[in-house]
Design a protein around this motif. Structure first.
Motif, PDB file in Angstrom:
ATOM      1  N   VAL A  35       7.251  62.738  27.087  1.00 54.84           N
ATOM      2  CA  VAL A  35       6.727  61.865  28.140  1.00 54.84           C
ATOM      3  C   VAL A  35       7.299  60.459  27.923  1.00 54.84           C
ATOM      4  N   SER A  36       8.085  60.006  28.899  1.00 54.95           N
ATOM      5  CA  SER A  36       8.749  58.704  28.793  1.00 54.95           C
ATOM      6  C   SER A  36       7.802  57.571  29.150  1.00 54.95           C
ATOM      7  N   ARG A  37       8.138  56.420  28.614  1.00 58.78           N
ATOM      8  CA  ARG A  37       7.454  55.208  29.091  1.00 58.78           C
ATOM      9  C   ARG A  37       8.265  54.652  30.257  1.00 58.78           C
ATOM     10  N   THR A  38       7.588  54.207  31.294  1.00 55.52           N
ATOM     11  CA  THR A  38       8.297  53.574  32.404  1.00 55.52           C
ATOM     12  C   THR A  38       7.517  52.393  32.960  1.00 55.52           C
ATOM     13  N   THR A  39       8.272  51.456  33.536  1.00 53.38           N
ATOM     14  CA  THR A  39       7.628  50.308  34.180  1.00 53.38           C
ATOM     15  C   THR A  39       7.476  50.549  35.686  1.00 53.38           C
ATOM     16  N   ARG A  40       7.975  51.730  36.179  1.00 50.68           N
ATOM     17  CA  ARG A  40       7.838  51.944  37.624  1.00 50.68           C
ATOM     18  C   ARG A  40       6.429  52.418  37.977  1.00 50.68           C
ATOM     19  N   PRO A  42       3.431  54.640  39.588  1.00 49.70           N
ATOM     20  CA  PRO A  42       3.262  56.091  39.741  1.00 49.70           C
ATOM     21  C   PRO A  42       3.471  56.526  41.190  1.00 49.70           C
ATOM     22  N   ARG A  43       4.128  57.684  41.387  1.00 50.58           N
ATOM     23  CA  ARG A  43       4.210  58.269  42.734  1.00 50.58           C
ATOM     24  C   ARG A  43       2.928  59.054  42.980  1.00 50.58           C
ATOM     25  N   PRO A  44       2.619  59.345  44.257  1.00 50.00           N
ATOM     26  CA  PRO A  44       1.414  60.133  44.530  1.00 50.00           C
ATOM     27  C   PRO A  44       1.447  61.436  43.730  1.00 50.00           C
ATOM     28  N   GLY A  45       0.356  61.727  43.066  1.00 52.04           N
ATOM     29  CA  GLY A  45       0.273  62.979  42.309  1.00 52.04           C
ATOM     30  C   GLY A  45       0.658  62.819  40.846  1.00 52.04           C
ATOM     31  N   GLU A  46       1.327  61.766  40.506  1.00 50.83           N
ATOM     32  CA  GLU A  46       1.727  61.563  39.107  1.00 50.83           C
ATOM     33  C   GLU A  46       0.562  60.983  38.318  1.00 50.83           C
ATOM     34  N   THR A  47       0.419  61.449  37.077  1.00 46.19           N
ATOM     35  CA  THR A  47      -0.679  60.929  36.263  1.00 46.19           C
ATOM     36  C   THR A  47      -0.157  60.358  34.953  1.00 46.19           C
ATOM     37  N   ASP A  48      -0.866  59.331  34.482  1.00 38.84           N
ATOM     38  CA  ASP A  48      -0.486  58.641  33.250  1.00 38.84           C
ATOM     39  C   ASP A  48      -0.665  59.575  32.055  1.00 38.84           C
ATOM     40  N   GLY A  49       0.354  59.622  31.213  1.00 40.43           N
ATOM     41  CA  GLY A  49       0.273  60.457  30.010  1.00 40.43           C
ATOM     42  C   GLY A  49       0.779  61.852  30.255  1.00 40.43           C
ATOM     43  N   ASN A  50       0.943  62.217  31.531  1.00 40.39           N
ATOM     44  CA  ASN A  50       1.389  63.566  31.866  1.00 40.39           C
ATOM     45  C   ASN A  50       2.827  63.510  32.376  1.00 40.39           C
ATOM     46  N   ASP A  51       3.038  62.764  33.468  1.00 40.75           N
ATOM     47  CA  ASP A  51       4.393  62.615  34.006  1.00 40.75           C
ATOM     48  C   ASP A  51       5.132  61.500  33.265  1.00 40.75           C
ATOM     49  N   TYR A  52       4.463  60.419  33.082  1.00 37.94           N
ATOM     50  CA  TYR A  52       5.004  59.250  32.377  1.00 37.94           C
ATOM     51  C   TYR A  52       3.862  58.539  31.682  1.00 37.94           C
ATOM     52  N   LEU A  53       4.226  57.675  30.746  1.00 34.51           N
ATOM     53  CA  LEU A  53       3.288  56.684  30.241  1.00 34.51           C
ATOM     54  C   LEU A  53       3.613  55.416  31.028  1.00 34.51           C
ATOM     55  N   PHE A  54       2.771  55.045  31.955  1.00 35.02           N
ATOM     56  CA  PHE A  54       3.045  53.894  32.813  1.00 35.02           C
ATOM     57  C   PHE A  54       2.646  52.608  32.079  1.00 35.02           C
ATOM     58  N   VAL A  55       3.629  51.759  31.857  1.00 40.26           N
ATOM     59  CA  VAL A  55       3.382  50.529  31.096  1.00 40.26           C
ATOM     60  C   VAL A  55       3.889  49.312  31.880  1.00 40.26           C
ATOM     61  N   THR A  56       3.424  48.137  31.479  1.00 37.18           N
ATOM     62  CA  THR A  56       3.926  46.912  32.095  1.00 37.18           C
ATOM     63  C   THR A  56       5.262  46.566  31.435  1.00 37.18           C
ATOM     64  N   ARG A  57       5.992  45.642  32.037  1.00 37.87           N
ATOM     65  CA  ARG A  57       7.257  45.194  31.439  1.00 37.87           C
ATOM     66  C   ARG A  57       7.014  44.597  30.055  1.00 37.87           C
ATOM     67  N   GLU A  58       5.904  43.853  29.934  1.00 33.27           N
ATOM     68  CA  GLU A  58       5.581  43.214  28.652  1.00 33.27           C
ATOM     69  C   GLU A  58       5.379  44.276  27.576  1.00 33.27           C
TER      70      GLU A  58
END
Ligand code: 5GP
Length: 203
Positions: A35-40, A42-58
């Motif tokens: 599971v990659s970290r990304t700053t983008r 989430p698209r509809p249906g995507e969940t944190d920790g599953n599709d991506y780890l959604f993080v801030t730029r900081e």
């Protein structure tokens, strides 16, 4: 035989169906998805920790400073990266890990881990890709054009990849099985079992 898991890089242009193919592989239980970290966003249906780890730029740059990326890249204005610590744990457990990353990331992985297997997943033709992207309708026209444009750059580096797998409409299962066949063969590669002679005669 070598019990280590493989590092499998699966790249593909937007609309190649890599998400669906990788889900099939994951569901077999033999593959762990990195599971990659990304700053983008989430698209509809995507969940944190599953599709991506959604993080801030900081947050992304904090991880970068800590050296916790196997590779990372900026793509269409967002950052994406593979967590180093997690991927090393998975490999150490002898499990195959799938990295769904772009061409730049693939190059970094090949440099750091030459044993990695690089696979490019493609629709049969650019026109199929365009049709799929528009059909998905989750992005603005501007984003679609940017992703289509990016494809030229991605295909330009095809010679870096070990295998090409075609994902035909309605034949995603076949594409996943092609990847499983590659993995089976790679595991039997002589170079991955260099101590076989000694093991063969072991008491
Ligand atoms: P998307 O926004 O469509 O999910 O991903 C855009 C691109 O970024 C895709 O080509 C995808 O493979 C790539 N990508 C996703 N995660 C990573 C990552 O951790 N590292 C790199 N280098 N590329 C990634």
């Amino acid at each position: 035989m070598n019990k280590n898991g493989l590092i499998l890089v699966v790249s593909g242009p937007a609309g190649s169906g890599k998400g669906t193919v990788n889900r099939i592989l994951r569901d077999t239980g033999d593959y762990v998805y990195s599971v990659s970290r990304t700053t983008r966003a989430p698209r509809p249906g995507e969940t944190d920790g599953n599709d991506y780890l959604f993080v801030t730029r900081e947050q992304f740059f904090e991880y970068l400073e800590q050296g916790d990326f196997l590779e990372y890249n900026e793509y269409c204005g967002n950052f994406y990266g593979t967590p180093l610590s997690t991927s090393e744990q998975i490999i150490a457990q002898g499990k195959n890990i799938i990295l769904e990353i772009d061409v730049n990331g693939a190059r970094q992985v090949k440099e750091k881990k030459p044993d990695a297997v690089l696979i490019m997943l493609l629709p049969p033709h650019f026109s199929d890709q365009e049709q799929r992207l528009r059909g998905r309708a989750t992005e603005t026209e501007e984003k679609i054009l940017s992703r289509l444009e990016q494809t030229h750059e991605e295909l330009h580096h095809l010679d870096m990849y070990d295998y090409i797998v075609i994902n035909r409409d309605g034949e995603t299962q076949q594409a996943a099985e092609d990847i499983m066949a590659i993995v089976r063969a790679e595991k039997l590669a002589q170079k991955r079992n260099p101590d076989m002679e000694a093991k063969y005669f072991e008491n």
